[in-house]
Design a protein around this motif. Structure first.
Motif, PDB file in Angstrom:
ATOM      1  N   ILE A 124      -1.897  31.779   2.114  1.00 34.51           N
ATOM      2  CA  ILE A 124      -1.168  30.550   3.597  1.00 34.51           C
ATOM      3  C   ILE A 124      -1.163  29.276   2.461  1.00 34.51           C
ATOM      4  O   ILE A 124      -1.786  28.876   1.532  1.00 34.51           O
ATOM      5  CB  ILE A 124      -2.308  30.416   4.264  1.00 34.51           C
ATOM      6  N   GLN A 129       3.065  36.031  10.636  1.00 34.08           N
ATOM      7  CA  GLN A 129       3.177  34.505  10.390  1.00 34.08           C
ATOM      8  C   GLN A 129       2.387  33.910  11.745  1.00 34.08           C
ATOM      9  O   GLN A 129       2.053  33.115  11.542  1.00 34.08           O
ATOM     10  CB  GLN A 129       4.964  34.645  10.413  1.00 34.08           C
ATOM     11  N   ILE A 186      -1.275  32.426  11.839  1.00 40.34           N
ATOM     12  CA  ILE A 186      -1.744  30.936  10.791  1.00 40.34           C
ATOM     13  C   ILE A 186      -1.700  30.449  12.606  1.00 40.34           C
ATOM     14  O   ILE A 186      -0.541  30.078  12.948  1.00 40.34           O
ATOM     15  CB  ILE A 186      -0.623  31.031  10.221  1.00 40.34           C
ATOM     16  N   VAL A 217       2.742  33.210   5.612  1.00 43.23           N
ATOM     17  CA  VAL A 217       1.705  33.698   4.784  1.00 43.23           C
ATOM     18  C   VAL A 217       2.736  34.784   3.600  1.00 43.23           C
ATOM     19  O   VAL A 217       3.849  34.798   4.361  1.00 43.23           O
ATOM     20  CB  VAL A 217       2.079  34.960   5.604  1.00 43.23           C
TER      21      VAL A 217
END
Length: 340
Positions: free
Chosen positions: A220, A256, A259, A309
């Motif tokens: 990340i 993604q 997150i 990511v």
């Protein structure tokens, strides 16, 4: 016990503004990382605590950790530091005899933990610089203290290389990285984020930092890192990430959108005239024109992600204080050692 809205830890002995203390550590020391600043703040909290039992001691630590995580917007690396320190404390409390003596010992060990964490970057630099060879061209994304340490270590050993640095919008942190490298007389070229694919064929090695390294070895990091990794893999260029082991975080994002963001992102405009505001006239613009005034406003920028990511299959290896490890298995093995 806690007040998440104000950043203050409240317990039987008084109050402690842990978020303010954390931010002061970052302000006073430009070289400190977010997880180390978080651990510093937690150690101060524990050292001022008058807890009389293990249960109260751990409640204060948990409260401080929760408030830090809630009080900082981009908290991936901070969360990793808090979790690792909590695990360190938990392990240290086994087979306690004299609690007061144990508490003093624990605070001292916490300070030692911080010293070791601060030393990680030099270890990483010593392990990472041999990857850079004479004549190499490196591509990096934004500002990373770890990446800078590796590059500066190579330059000090008279390795001759050049560095492409992305601008890294919207933070513009690539400008800080370029300035850091120029001060060390390292040839540097800033490139637009949108020019990464054009640049890749001239690159020998991609080096990026990481906000956090997740359980499966993925990264990340600031937005744009994943696209660098995709282009690097397509061009058969090695892609390495630099990260301290205290940034290993117990997360397993599958996409993604896993997150955690503190606000909605990628929301579409309301097209009604009342909400759109003034609209620019459409004027034909040649492809070589430069219009720095044509930029997104702050609201539009905040509607975008700040992190992405990068899956582990795009990462050639992780340069850490534990060594250069395989991204696909090394992180999970280290987390298993720590938490089991």
């Amino acid at each position: 016990m806690e007040s998440k809205s104000t950043g203050i830890v409240r317990h039987s002995q008084g109050e402690f503004d842990i978020v303010t203390i954390y931010k002061k550590f970052l302000e006073d020391d430009p070289e400190i990382t977010m997880p180390v600043a978080a651990i510093e703040a937690l150690v101060q909290l524990l050292s001022r605590s008058q807890a009389k039992t293990i249960s109260e001691f751990m409640d204060i630590l948990q409260s401080g950790s929760n408030i830090l995580k809630d009080g900082v917007e981009n908290n991936i690396s901070l969360s990793a530091g808090c979790d690792i320190f909590q695990r360190f404390v938990t392990r240290s409390l086994h087979d306690v005899g004299d609690f007061e003596q144990c508490k003093r010992h624990l605070v001292e060990n916490g300070k030692l933990f911080i010293q070791r964490a601060r030393a990680c970057r030099q270890t990483i630099a010593n392990l990472g610089y041999p990857l850079i060879r004479d004549g190499n061209v490196i591509l990096t994304h934004g500002f990373s203290r770890g990446v800078a340490a590796v590059l500066l270590a190579a330059a000090k050993r008279h390795v001759r290389f050049k560095v492409f640095v992305t601008e890294s919008r919207p933070s513009g942190s690539g400008c800080l990285m370029a300035d850091t490298l120029r001060k060390a007389c390292i040839p540097t070229c800033m490139v637009l984020d949108s020019a990464v694919s054009f640049t890749m064929n001239r690159v020998d090695l991609v080096l990026v930092g990481a906000e956090g390294v997740v359980e499966n070895g993925g990264l990340i990091n600031q937005i744009g890192t994943f696209q660098l990794a995709v282009f690097a893999k397509h061009a058969h260029k090695p892609f390495y990430a630099v990260a301290e082991s205290h940034k290993f975080v117990r997360m397993f994002p599958l996409s993604q959108y896993d997150i955690p963001f503190s606000r909605p992102i990628l929301e579409f405009d309301d097209p009604s005239p009342k909400t759109l505001g003034p609209i620019r006239d459409v004027v034909p613009t040649p492809s070589d024109a430069i219009h720095n005034e044509l930029i997104m406003n702050e609201e539009q920028i905040r509607n975008n992600p700040t992190l992405d990511v990068t899956p582990p299959e795009f990462v050639s290896g992780l340069i850490t204080d534990l060594g250069i490890i395989d991204s696909k298995s090394g992180v999970s093995e280290e987390l298993i050692k720590l938490y089991l």
